[in-house]
Scaffold this motif. Sequence first.
Motif, PDB file in Angstrom:
ATOM      1  N   ILE A 133       4.075   4.043   3.266  1.00  0.00           N
ATOM      2  CA  ILE A 133       4.245   2.783   2.533  1.00  0.00           C
ATOM      3  C   ILE A 133       4.076   1.650   3.533  1.00  0.00           C
ATOM      4  O   ILE A 133       4.748   1.620   4.572  1.00  0.00           O
ATOM      5  CB  ILE A 133       5.641   2.700   1.876  1.00  0.00           C
ATOM      6  N   ILE A 134       3.168   0.730   3.242  1.00  0.00           N
ATOM      7  CA  ILE A 134       2.905  -0.408   4.128  1.00  0.00           C
ATOM      8  C   ILE A 134       3.104  -1.690   3.332  1.00  0.00           C
ATOM      9  O   ILE A 134       2.464  -1.892   2.290  1.00  0.00           O
ATOM     10  CB  ILE A 134       1.475  -0.367   4.701  1.00  0.00           C
ATOM     11  N   ALA A 135       3.990  -2.534   3.805  1.00  0.00           N
ATOM     12  CA  ALA A 135       4.260  -3.827   3.164  1.00  0.00           C
ATOM     13  C   ALA A 135       3.797  -4.945   4.084  1.00  0.00           C
ATOM     14  O   ALA A 135       4.245  -5.038   5.233  1.00  0.00           O
ATOM     15  CB  ALA A 135       5.744  -3.969   2.857  1.00  0.00           C
ATOM     16  N   THR A 136       2.891  -5.752   3.590  1.00  0.00           N
ATOM     17  CA  THR A 136       2.433  -6.934   4.328  1.00  0.00           C
ATOM     18  C   THR A 136       3.266  -8.119   3.859  1.00  0.00           C
ATOM     19  O   THR A 136       3.237  -8.473   2.681  1.00  0.00           O
ATOM     20  CB  THR A 136       0.939  -7.205   4.077  1.00  0.00           C
ATOM     21  N   VAL A 137       4.023  -8.708   4.768  1.00  0.00           N
ATOM     22  CA  VAL A 137       4.985  -9.745   4.403  1.00  0.00           C
ATOM     23  C   VAL A 137       4.634 -11.055   5.097  1.00  0.00           C
ATOM     24  O   VAL A 137       4.424 -11.093   6.316  1.00  0.00           O
ATOM     25  CB  VAL A 137       6.422  -9.320   4.781  1.00  0.00           C
ATOM     26  N   GLU A 160       0.855  -1.189   0.000  1.00  0.00           N
ATOM     27  CA  GLU A 160       0.000   0.000   0.000  1.00  0.00           C
ATOM     28  C   GLU A 160       0.892   1.240   0.000  1.00  0.00           C
ATOM     29  O   GLU A 160       1.801   1.362   0.812  1.00  0.00           O
ATOM     30  CB  GLU A 160      -0.914   0.008   1.225  1.00  0.00           C
ATOM     31  N   ILE A 161       0.614   2.151  -0.925  1.00  0.00           N
ATOM     32  CA  ILE A 161       1.421   3.359  -1.079  1.00  0.00           C
ATOM     33  C   ILE A 161       0.509   4.575  -1.087  1.00  0.00           C
ATOM     34  O   ILE A 161      -0.529   4.583  -1.752  1.00  0.00           O
ATOM     35  CB  ILE A 161       2.229   3.324  -2.395  1.00  0.00           C
ATOM     36  N   SER A 162       0.913   5.615  -0.349  1.00  0.00           N
ATOM     37  CA  SER A 162       0.170   6.877  -0.353  1.00  0.00           C
ATOM     38  C   SER A 162       1.145   8.036  -0.500  1.00  0.00           C
ATOM     39  O   SER A 162       2.154   8.103   0.211  1.00  0.00           O
ATOM     40  CB  SER A 162      -0.626   7.054   0.949  1.00  0.00           C
TER      41      SER A 162
END
Length: 209
Positions: free
Chosen positions: A72-76, A8-10
């Motif tokens: 920026i949210i990275a789901t790993v 997710e990017i903003s």
Amino acid sequence: MPILRKLEISNFRGIQALSWKPSPGINALIGPGDSCKSTILDAIDWCLGARRSLPVGESDFFLLDTTKAITIIATVGHLADELKSLSRYGEYLKGFNLADGTIHDEPGLGLDVVLQLALRIEQDLEPQWYVLPRSSSTDLPIESLPRLPWSHRQLLSPSRIGSNSSHNLSWRRDSALAKLSSEEVSASDVLADALRNASSLSDLTSRMR
């Protein structure tokens, strides 16, 4: 090996808002020049890369508007055991449904155990990395949220082959090939085995004559 489940990017460069769930296997970003393909790769690198600082400027904000934070949210998922430690991350581990791409506040049967890593940059241009809490704790200040220690950041750090192909396409420490392999490859061991096999073959040939 960790797998990016969702990005997710903003307000990052040319991207005002993006939510992307990569498909299993190899994914390709296809589009004309200046369509933000490299921006997406940079977002992954900025969020997950093993780094302590970033060269952030006003041009990295969407429409140069620094009043709206870059997020920026990275789901790993597919995490190493160290990243699933209950004592360190127990309150932050979540579940990811591979079938529909939904994220659940807690791990569960049939769900991939995931962590959500976030990067936030505000007007002061100072990057803040942290582990995203569950939805019931979103009011917690960033300062109170855990940061990944350096050793754990290295477990998640992506490799960009194009920027350093000579390193990443060889069996070197921390190369892309080394990360893809579950075994540690030693060039000296491989050469020793080859010499032993060649010697055995030579002895066998001599006895057959």
